[in-house]
Write a protein that holds these residues in place. Structure first.
Motif, mmCIF file in Angstrom:
data_model
loop_
_atom_site.group_PDB
_atom_site.id
_atom_site.type_symbol
_atom_site.label_atom_id
_atom_site.label_comp_id
_atom_site.label_asym_id
_atom_site.label_seq_id
_atom_site.Cartn_x
_atom_site.Cartn_y
_atom_site.Cartn_z
ATOM 1 N N LEU A 7 0.829 -1.206 0.000
ATOM 2 C CA LEU A 7 0.000 0.000 0.000
ATOM 3 C C LEU A 7 0.863 1.256 0.000
ATOM 4 C CD1 LEU A 7 -2.910 1.123 0.253
ATOM 5 C CD2 LEU A 7 -2.611 1.020 2.732
ATOM 6 N N GLY A 8 1.961 1.198 0.715
ATOM 7 C CA GLY A 8 2.823 2.369 0.836
ATOM 8 C C GLY A 8 2.238 3.354 1.828
ATOM 9 N N ARG A 9 2.924 4.454 2.035
ATOM 10 C CA ARG A 9 2.455 5.460 2.987
ATOM 11 C C ARG A 9 2.040 6.746 2.288
ATOM 12 N NH1 ARG A 9 5.091 5.003 8.894
ATOM 13 N NH2 ARG A 9 4.867 2.758 9.072
ATOM 14 N N GLN A 10 1.813 6.658 0.998
ATOM 15 C CA GLN A 10 1.372 7.819 0.227
ATOM 16 C C GLN A 10 -0.135 7.979 0.409
ATOM 17 O OE1 GLN A 10 3.207 10.014 -1.480
ATOM 18 N NE2 GLN A 10 1.375 11.141 -2.022
ATOM 19 N N PRO A 11 -0.599 9.080 1.051
ATOM 20 C CA PRO A 11 -2.039 9.277 1.225
ATOM 21 C C PRO A 11 -2.768 9.224 -0.111
ATOM 22 C CG PRO A 11 -0.837 10.852 2.551
ATOM 23 C CD PRO A 11 0.174 10.147 1.683
ATOM 24 N N GLY A 12 -3.867 8.515 -0.121
ATOM 25 C CA GLY A 12 -4.672 8.379 -1.329
ATOM 26 C C GLY A 12 -4.516 7.034 -2.003
ATOM 27 N N SER A 13 -3.464 6.295 -1.669
ATOM 28 C CA SER A 13 -3.317 4.973 -2.291
ATOM 29 C C SER A 13 -4.286 3.997 -1.632
ATOM 30 C CB SER A 13 -1.870 4.481 -2.194
ATOM 31 O OG SER A 13 -1.464 4.381 -0.859
ATOM 32 N N MET A 14 -4.764 3.029 -2.429
ATOM 33 C CA MET A 14 -5.792 2.110 -1.968
ATOM 34 C C MET A 14 -5.493 0.713 -2.474
ATOM 35 S SD MET A 14 -8.901 0.444 -2.819
ATOM 36 C CE MET A 14 -9.269 1.092 -4.406
ATOM 37 N N ARG A 15 -5.905 -0.273 -1.700
ATOM 38 C CA ARG A 15 -5.706 -1.686 -2.051
ATOM 39 C C ARG A 15 -6.851 -2.493 -1.469
ATOM 40 N NH1 ARG A 15 -1.704 -5.336 0.941
ATOM 41 N NH2 ARG A 15 -1.964 -7.255 -0.204
ATOM 42 N N THR A 16 -7.318 -3.492 -2.203
ATOM 43 C CA THR A 16 -8.347 -4.387 -1.669
ATOM 44 C C THR A 16 -7.726 -5.752 -1.400
ATOM 45 O OG1 THR A 16 -9.066 -5.052 -3.868
ATOM 46 C CG2 THR A 16 -10.255 -3.226 -2.845
ATOM 47 N N VAL A 17 -8.237 -6.392 -0.347
ATOM 48 C CA VAL A 17 -7.728 -7.692 0.070
ATOM 49 C C VAL A 17 -8.928 -8.565 0.428
ATOM 50 C CG1 VAL A 17 -6.358 -8.923 1.806
ATOM 51 C CG2 VAL A 17 -5.631 -6.667 1.031
ATOM 52 N N ARG A 45 -10.818 -3.152 2.372
ATOM 53 C CA ARG A 45 -10.326 -2.045 1.548
ATOM 54 C C ARG A 45 -9.373 -1.257 2.444
ATOM 55 N NH1 ARG A 45 -13.208 2.161 -2.305
ATOM 56 N NH2 ARG A 45 -11.840 3.929 -1.939
ATOM 57 N N LEU A 46 -8.113 -1.207 2.042
ATOM 58 C CA LEU A 46 -7.086 -0.497 2.798
ATOM 59 C C LEU A 46 -6.779 0.806 2.085
ATOM 60 C CD1 LEU A 46 -4.660 -3.526 3.267
ATOM 61 C CD2 LEU A 46 -6.494 -2.818 4.791
ATOM 62 N N GLU A 47 -6.862 1.911 2.807
ATOM 63 C CA GLU A 47 -6.585 3.228 2.231
ATOM 64 C C GLU A 47 -5.542 3.932 3.077
ATOM 65 O OE1 GLU A 47 -10.217 5.483 0.904
ATOM 66 O OE2 GLU A 47 -11.162 3.916 2.120
ATOM 67 N N ALA A 48 -4.495 4.406 2.444
ATOM 68 C CA ALA A 48 -3.490 5.191 3.150
ATOM 69 C C ALA A 48 -4.017 6.610 3.321
ATOM 70 C CB ALA A 48 -2.179 5.199 2.382
ATOM 71 N N VAL A 49 -3.981 7.096 4.556
ATOM 72 C CA VAL A 49 -4.374 8.473 4.864
ATOM 73 C C VAL A 49 -3.226 9.115 5.646
ATOM 74 C CG1 VAL A 49 -6.865 8.003 4.835
ATOM 75 C CG2 VAL A 49 -5.610 7.736 6.961
ATOM 76 N N MET A 50 -3.336 10.379 5.937
ATOM 77 C CA MET A 50 -2.252 11.093 6.620
ATOM 78 C C MET A 50 -1.886 10.452 7.957
ATOM 79 S SD MET A 50 -1.237 13.536 4.674
ATOM 80 C CE MET A 50 -0.320 14.613 5.733
ATOM 81 N N GLU A 51 -2.887 10.033 8.733
ATOM 82 C CA GLU A 51 -2.641 9.516 10.089
ATOM 83 C C GLU A 51 -2.254 8.052 10.124
ATOM 84 O OE1 GLU A 51 -5.707 10.744 9.204
ATOM 85 O OE2 GLU A 51 -5.484 12.792 9.922
ATOM 86 N N GLY A 52 -2.586 7.295 9.063
ATOM 87 C CA GLY A 52 -2.314 5.863 9.087
ATOM 88 C C GLY A 52 -3.010 5.155 7.942
ATOM 89 N N VAL A 53 -3.611 4.005 8.253
ATOM 90 C CA VAL A 53 -4.305 3.199 7.260
ATOM 91 C C VAL A 53 -5.751 3.029 7.704
ATOM 92 C CG1 VAL A 53 -4.419 0.949 6.108
ATOM 93 C CG2 VAL A 53 -2.191 1.972 6.631
ATOM 94 N N LEU A 54 -6.672 3.440 6.833
ATOM 95 C CA LEU A 54 -8.102 3.283 7.104
ATOM 96 C C LEU A 54 -8.541 1.954 6.515
ATOM 97 C CD1 LEU A 54 -10.742 4.553 8.171
ATOM 98 C CD2 LEU A 54 -11.090 5.435 5.857
ATOM 99 N N VAL A 55 -9.078 1.078 7.369
ATOM 100 C CA VAL A 55 -9.524 -0.246 6.947
ATOM 101 C C VAL A 55 -11.046 -0.266 6.979
ATOM 102 C CG1 VAL A 55 -9.449 -2.724 7.413
ATOM 103 C CG2 VAL A 55 -7.462 -1.296 7.936
ATOM 104 N N THR A 56 -11.655 -0.535 5.833
ATOM 105 C CA THR A 56 -13.100 -0.698 5.728
ATOM 106 C C THR A 56 -13.330 -2.113 5.229
ATOM 107 O OG1 THR A 56 -13.278 1.625 5.104
ATOM 108 C CG2 THR A 56 -15.205 0.240 4.702
ATOM 109 N N GLY A 57 -14.238 -2.832 5.883
ATOM 110 C CA GLY A 57 -14.411 -4.209 5.456
ATOM 111 C C GLY A 57 -15.710 -4.829 5.892
ATOM 112 N N THR A 58 -15.923 -6.026 5.366
ATOM 113 C CA THR A 58 -17.049 -6.857 5.787
ATOM 114 C C THR A 58 -16.500 -8.228 6.130
ATOM 115 O OG1 THR A 58 -17.522 -7.541 3.529
ATOM 116 C CG2 THR A 58 -18.774 -5.679 4.362
ATOM 117 N N VAL A 59 -17.122 -8.828 7.110
ATOM 118 C CA VAL A 59 -16.795 -10.187 7.505
ATOM 119 C C VAL A 59 -18.060 -11.023 7.326
ATOM 120 C CG1 VAL A 59 -17.218 -9.659 9.944
ATOM 121 C CG2 VAL A 59 -15.897 -11.663 9.353
#
Length: 182
Positions: A7-17, A45-59
């Motif tokens: 994902l990297g630490r660049q804000p705005g980058s996104m990855r799905t897992v 869905r992992l999104e890099a933001v300024m403070e860290g990584v925002l994780v949005t998901g369903t189980v």
């Protein structure tokens, strides 16, 4: 654990897992559970933001329970959503530090462990909160007979137990029937 290096630490980058995980321990409430050893599916869905990584998901998984009215075993699909911010560690050694103003919020925050996310507490909380408090086999389940314990759905409309008078009150009934008796 989910690796965030790609994902990297660049804000705005996104990855799905997507992952299928076997539960090391059961997620339970008083009347329902997702048992130990059960497989659950995580869509993240992992999104890099300024403070860290925002994780949005369903189980998604399968819960087991007993009907709260008739005690019939049941099993059904469960889906729970969650969203959590994992903060970047502040120190060079990878540990988190909190300032004076953040001291009260420190227990509520999640932090990256190097480049790894520990999703277990977040997933556990989401699943346990999604478990039904009073599971039902059918929305209109009539339950069990309070006298004999038979399932009312199977007993039929003619099911009954005499006049419904409690035998402990029978002595008072004889007094009511003969008011002149002493």
């Amino acid at each position: 654990m989910v690796d965030t290096r790609q994902l990297g630490r660049q804000p705005g980058s996104m990855r799905t897992v997507s992952r299928i995980v076997t539960l090391p321990e059961a997620f339970t409430t008083a009347m329902a559970s997702v048992p130990e050893g059960q497989e659950i599916e995580l869509d993240l869905r992992l999104e890099a933001v300024m403070e860290g990584v925002l994780v949005t998901g369903t189980v998604t998984g399968r819960l087991t329970a007993e009907c709260s009215r008739c005690l019939e075993p049941l099993s059904e699909e469960l889906e729970a959503g969650f969203q959590e911010l994992y903060r970047y560690a502040d120190d060079e050694d990878g540990t988190a530090s909190a300032g004076e103003e953040d001291a009260d919020d420190e227990d509520e925050d999640y932090y990256l462990e190097g480049d790894l996310l520990d999703l277990e507490p977040v997933v556990r909380d989401a699943v346990v909160l999604a478990l039904p408090l009073s599971p039902l086999c059918e929305p209109d389940c009539p339950g069990l007979c309070s006298e004999c314990g038979v399932k009312l759905a199977e007993a039929g409309p003619d099911h009954g137990h005499g006049d419904g008078v409690d035998p402990r009150w029978e002595a008072l009934r004889s007094i009511a029937d003969d008011p002149g008796r002493k």
